[in-house]
Design an enzyme around this catalytic site. Structure first.
Site, short mmCIF file in Angstrom:
data_model
loop_
_atom_site.label_atom_id
_atom_site.label_comp_id
_atom_site.label_asym_id
_atom_site.label_seq_id
_atom_site.Cartn_x
_atom_site.Cartn_y
_atom_site.Cartn_z
N LYS A 53 -40.01 -39.60 -14.78
CA LYS A 53 -39.97 -39.65 -13.13
C LYS A 53 -38.36 -39.59 -12.32
O LYS A 53 -38.27 -39.19 -11.66
CB LYS A 53 -41.26 -40.03 -12.46
CG LYS A 53 -42.60 -39.44 -12.81
CD LYS A 53 -43.77 -40.25 -12.36
CE LYS A 53 -44.83 -39.56 -12.60
NZ LYS A 53 -45.89 -40.36 -12.19
N GLN A 97 -47.13 -46.10 -8.54
CA GLN A 97 -47.63 -45.71 -10.19
C GLN A 97 -48.73 -46.34 -10.48
O GLN A 97 -49.21 -47.55 -9.76
CB GLN A 97 -46.66 -46.13 -11.10
CG GLN A 97 -47.02 -45.38 -12.12
CD GLN A 97 -47.26 -44.29 -12.61
OE1 GLN A 97 -46.25 -43.92 -12.44
NE2 GLN A 97 -48.05 -44.09 -13.63
N ASP A 120 -47.53 -37.67 -4.10
CA ASP A 120 -49.28 -37.51 -4.78
C ASP A 120 -49.51 -36.37 -4.69
O ASP A 120 -51.18 -35.79 -5.61
CB ASP A 120 -49.29 -38.60 -5.65
CG ASP A 120 -48.43 -39.03 -7.00
OD1 ASP A 120 -47.92 -38.15 -7.84
OD2 ASP A 120 -48.51 -40.51 -7.29
#
Ligand code: NDP
Length: 293
Positions: A53, A97, A120
């Site tokens: 990422k 994460q 997200d």
């Protein structure tokens, strides 16, 4: 019949290239989209996802502000950091994460992120907005799946879409997107209690597997000419690899590609799209926060 393999890697690169062009324009206005990335612990898959990422962010001309915290981090410490990042004007997006160590409640962490920085798309407010068809951040993996289908020109209106898996990050949000007016599919969502699963999947014009079980979906479960999207990423032992493992999806790729019309491979299918949509959402966050359409 031999299915067309959907090249998620190439399609993701197109998305990343488009994002990079927009970043150049933003930089001319003095804005560099910046994503705070928080990793707690050393889970090997998580470390590799975070590396991928941040690399993608840099390649698109964006910045990261990465926090690698020890496995022993308390919930309070993490929440304090998130609140600080919520307040920071130089941070446009916040990514934590998952999974998190067991002493930390992931739901509480997600709910603490400012919805405007929730790239997200997991915050309850953003999920609610998606439910209502309002402006939101679409969760990256479902967003990537939709982009793949649209890129390949797959007809979705009135199509029977069967999704196997009902997680909050893949199956459920994907079912909402597929139901949206723009896509207008007829949606069936299956899970571990579904009866006669093979019979349900066999009805699918578009079959999406998000289960987490290697090569679970067999050729016989697929209708001839169906489009098969494999979200699964599973590590299986492979002594011939230096790492000792290889990645396989939730679908028996060899068998399925003999009967499907389109299929995504694993790796280089949905996985790269998830990262591409993350940087797209980060760009979107930066634009919205600066009042740019
Ligand atoms: P979860 O474990 O959260 O959910 C799995 C779902 O599959 C559950 O709804 C479960 O049902 C269902 N399921 C499990 N076993 C069966 C079965 N025998 N029959 C029918 N349904 C079953 O997984 P995720 O959604 O987080 O991830 C799914 C897969 O996608 C994983 O391989 C993951 O690694 C991958 N993934 C890939 C991403 C990418 O970028 N490519 C991103 C995110 C995930 P129930 O609810 O009843 O338990």
């Amino acid at each position: 019949m031999s299915a067309k393999i959907i090249d998620g890697f190439a399609i993701a690169n197109e998305v990343r290239g488009d994002v990079a062009k927009e970043v150049i324009l933003l930089k001319e206005k003095g804005i560099t989209p910046t994503l705070a990335v928080i990793l707690v612990g050393q889970n090997p898959a998580s470390v590799s996802y975070v590396t991928g990422k941040t690399k993608a962010l840099h390649e698109a001309g964006m910045k990261d502000d990465t926090y690698k915290l020890p496995e022993s981090t308390s919930e309070e410490e993490l929440l304090t950091l998130i609140k600080k990042l919520n307040e920071s004007h130089s941070i446009n997006g916040i990514l934590v994460q998952l999974p998190l160590p067991k002493q930390i409640n992931a739901d509480k962490v997600i709910a603490t992120i400012d919805p405007k920085k929730d790239v997200d798309g997991f915050h309850p407010e953003n999920i609610g907005r998606m439910f209502l068809g309002e402006e939101t951040f679409i969760p990256c993996t479902p967003y990537g799946v939709v982009h793949l289908l649209q890129h390949e020109g797959v007809k979705t209106e009135g199509a029977n879409v069967v999704i196997v898996g009902r997680s909050n990050i893949v199956g459920k949000p994907l079912s909402l997107l597929m139901l949206s007016k723009e896509i207008s599919a007829t949606v069936t969502v299956c899970h571990s209690k579904t009866k006669d699963l093979a019979n349900v999947t066999k009805q699918a014009d578009i079959l999406i597997a998000a289960i987490g079980s290697p090569q679970f979906v067999k050729k016989e479960w697929i209708k001839k000419g169906a489009v098969v999207i494999d979200v699964g990423v599973n590590r299986v032992d492979d002594a011939s690899k230096k790492s000792g493992f290889r990645l396989v999806g939730d679908v028996d790729f060899e068998g399925a590609s003999q009967i499907a019309s389109y299929i995504t491979p694993v790796p280089k299918g949905v996985g790269p799209m998830t990262i591409a949509m993350l940087i797209k959402n980060t760009l979107l966050a930066a634009k919205r926060q600066n009042g740019i359409k």
